[in-house]
Scaffold this active site. Structure first.
Site, PDB file in Angstrom:
ATOM      1  N   LYS A  85      32.809  14.132  12.679  1.00  0.00           N
ATOM      2  CA  LYS A  85      32.670  14.443  11.205  1.00  0.00           C
ATOM      3  C   LYS A  85      34.056  14.355  10.772  1.00  0.00           C
ATOM      4  O   LYS A  85      34.983  14.959  11.306  1.00  0.00           O
ATOM      5  CB  LYS A  85      32.221  16.061  11.071  1.00  0.00           C
ATOM      6  CG  LYS A  85      31.744  16.282   9.464  1.00  0.00           C
ATOM      7  CD  LYS A  85      30.967  17.404   9.276  1.00  0.00           C
ATOM      8  CE  LYS A  85      30.793  17.713   7.981  1.00  0.00           C
ATOM      9  NZ  LYS A  85      29.945  19.094   7.897  1.00  0.00           N
ATOM     10  N   SER A 160      25.899  19.011   5.129  1.00  0.00           N
ATOM     11  CA  SER A 160      26.984  18.000   4.649  1.00  0.00           C
ATOM     12  C   SER A 160      27.366  17.005   5.848  1.00  0.00           C
ATOM     13  O   SER A 160      28.023  15.991   5.483  1.00  0.00           O
ATOM     14  CB  SER A 160      28.138  18.946   4.352  1.00  0.00           C
ATOM     15  OG  SER A 160      28.481  19.554   5.514  1.00  0.00           O
ATOM     16  N   SER A 184      24.215  22.756   7.557  1.00  0.00           N
ATOM     17  CA  SER A 184      24.686  21.379   7.464  1.00  0.00           C
ATOM     18  C   SER A 184      24.676  20.345   8.831  1.00  0.00           C
ATOM     19  O   SER A 184      25.102  19.341   8.912  1.00  0.00           O
ATOM     20  CB  SER A 184      26.117  21.422   6.846  1.00  0.00           C
ATOM     21  OG  SER A 184      26.392  22.121   5.636  1.00  0.00           O
TER      22      SER A 184
END
Length: 515
Positions: A85, A160, A184
């Site tokens: 990420k 996210s 997330s």
């Protein structure tokens, strides 16, 4: 060219077996994944950046070890394609948090979770798209464009960590890392039909991960099988002197995944929370699949027990006080002087702050900054922030009491399946995507999403959430392992189950995805 299976479908153990037998090389693995990224990435947009130089260098180290007969001395992730990420620092890459504020920032060091994965022999494919600074549940707030759900590209992948989940579902990485502040990891895993693990707070170091809410954030893996997720967590976990919240834990999560479902579940008590199962807004299809999982666990020998979390209904309110307050504090460093975008026409320092932050931050980041600023202001702090911390204590106590009665809790991940782009425009309605996940972050427990197989060819994935007591994450892995024996591991999304025809051999260190 030698004939091989579709490399994107292979587990970590299968990759290792093929490498040891020299069926193909680690370089061939990187070639195969970059071929898939080249062919499928334009449709999904999971990546913000490719790190091909680092990937091929890592592959050479693995191939050299195979040639020298020292492969078994490499780490748990030797030869395993991984992606991170884009809020995780990786030396020499742009760590952007999918924000214009950090678009040109180059990491001078590795986050501990990244360093641990690389030390374990992983092949780093690139950095993954996300909601800007992790503010969102759909990746629609990314400054570089949204990621699309591989099961239906008209729908969001969740957020996210949407890029991390979509990359797994489309076969664009073998495992990925994401971060979870209020759901997330688990919510995008549910939307994209893969395993997503949020470990107990402190199992994985947060050092080098750009913070949203420091007391809430936790790094965890995405994978297509429970064992691959456990192996990845084993590789990245551990105490870190740079993070005082990290813990010494002598647990090997992959080692607990032994035997058949009945032996794994023998004596286990699994909790069901009526407040969650009867919650307003929970869609009937999601509720049905969660009960399917509960019934399957009961058939396999688990004891089902009703438990109560009476203060969990206040978790959403507490989170949207605590989260913005911590975000406001953490984002203060991005002032265009120490970090971040700098407006070129500013004539004085005050204008530089204002203009640079106005340009650099997106709408949702600004909303969280303003809310956090208000909540921490004089006269308001005592009214909201302090009571939110009190509620946090109550929620934590609720979980402690519940886990005196059960070993895990099974409940929904999200109230619905993945929604279409633009379907939810009200930020408050978007926040409800995390209604079942937030309380775990507040209490610091571990939780994961297990993907239930779609009931029909046209159905979308639905995740079942498995919660565990703090630092008893092996419990949730056992339950997920039993469910996997009943339902199977997570498949690739239907449109991405074939092997790519091309071979991608990019060698630019910081090549932007899609260019």
């Amino acid at each position: 060219m030698e004939k091989t299976p579709c490399i994107a479908t292979l587990s970590i153990a299968q990759l290792h077996d093929h490498l040891k037998r020299k069926d193909f090389s680690a370089k061939r693995i990187v070639d195969a994944y970059y071929a898939r990224i080249r062919d499928f990435e334009p449709e999904i947009h999971a990546y913000t950046q490719l790190t091909s130089t680092q990937a091929y260098e890592a592959a050479k180290r693995v191939d050299d070890a195979i040639a020298n007969g020292t492969f078994d001395e490499l780490g748990l992730l030797a030869g395993v394609p991984i992606a991170f990420k884009d809020n995780m620092n990786m030396q020499g890459t742009n760590t952007t948090c999918s924000s214009h504020m950090l678009e040109h920032y180059v990491s001078p060091f590795d986050a501990t979770c990244v360093a641990n994965a690389l030390h374990a022999g992983a092949l780093p494919l690139g950095k993954l798209n996300m909601d800007e600074f992790a503010f969102g549940s759909s990746t629609e707030t990314s400054a570089f464009g949204a990621t699309h759900n591989p099961w239906d590209t008209s729908r969001v992948p969740g957020g996210s960590s949407g890029g991390s989940a979509a990359a797994i579902s489309a076969g664009l990485a073998s495992v990925t890392l994401g971060s979870d502040t209020g759901g997330s990891i688990r919510q995008p895993a549910s939307f994209c039909g893969c395993i997503g693990v949020k470990p107990s707070y402190g199992i994985v170091s947060r050092y080098g991960v750009v913070a949203f809410g420091s007391s809430l954030d936790q790094v965890g893996p995405f994978a297509r099988s429970v064992r691959d997720a456990a192996i990845t967590l084993d590789a990245i976990k551990g105490y870190d002197k740079h993070d005082v919240t990290s813990q010494h834990l002598n647990v090997n999560y992959a080692s607990v995944l032994q035997g058949d479902a009945r032996s794994v579940l023998r004596g286990m008590r699994i909790g069901v929370v009526p407040e969650f199962m009867d919650a307003q807004g929970l869609h009937a299809d999601v509720k049905e699949r969660v009960y399917d999982a509960i019934c399957a666990l009961e058939r396999m020998g688990a004891h089902i027990v009703e438990v109560s979390l009476p203060d969990a209904r206040a978790a959403m309110s507490a989170y949207y006080v605590l989260g913005p307050c911590e975000a406001f504090s953490n984002l203060a460093r991005f002032d265009s002087v120490r970090y971040g975008h700098a407006h070129v026409d500013a004539t004085n320092l005050e204008d530089r702050y204002e203009l640079s932050r106005s340009e650099g931050f997106g709408a949702e980041a600004k909303r969280r900054i303003m809310l956090g600023s208000y909540l921490l202001s004089a006269g308001v702090y005592e009214k909201y922030y302090y009571p939110a911390q009190q509620v946090r204590t109550l929620i934590t106590r609720d979980y402690v009491e519940a886990f005196k009665q059960v070993d895990t809790i099974v409940c929904p991940v999200a109230p619905r399946v993945a929604f279409k782009f633009g379907e939810i425009s009200d930020p408050t309605a978007m926040y409800l995507s995390d209604m079942f996940t937030i309380s775990v972050n507040i209490a610091g427990n571990g939780a994961m999403s297990f993907p239930m197989p779609p009931k029909t060819p046209d159905s979308l994935p639905i995740g079942v959430q498995i919660m565990c007591p703090q630092f008893k994450d092996e419990n949730m892995f056992k339950v997920a392992y039993a469910l996997e024996q009943e339902y199977g591991s997570a498949p690739l999304a239907p449109a991405f189950r074939h092997e790519s025809n091309g071979v991608h051999t990019a060698s630019t260190t910081n090549e932007k995805a899609g260019e």
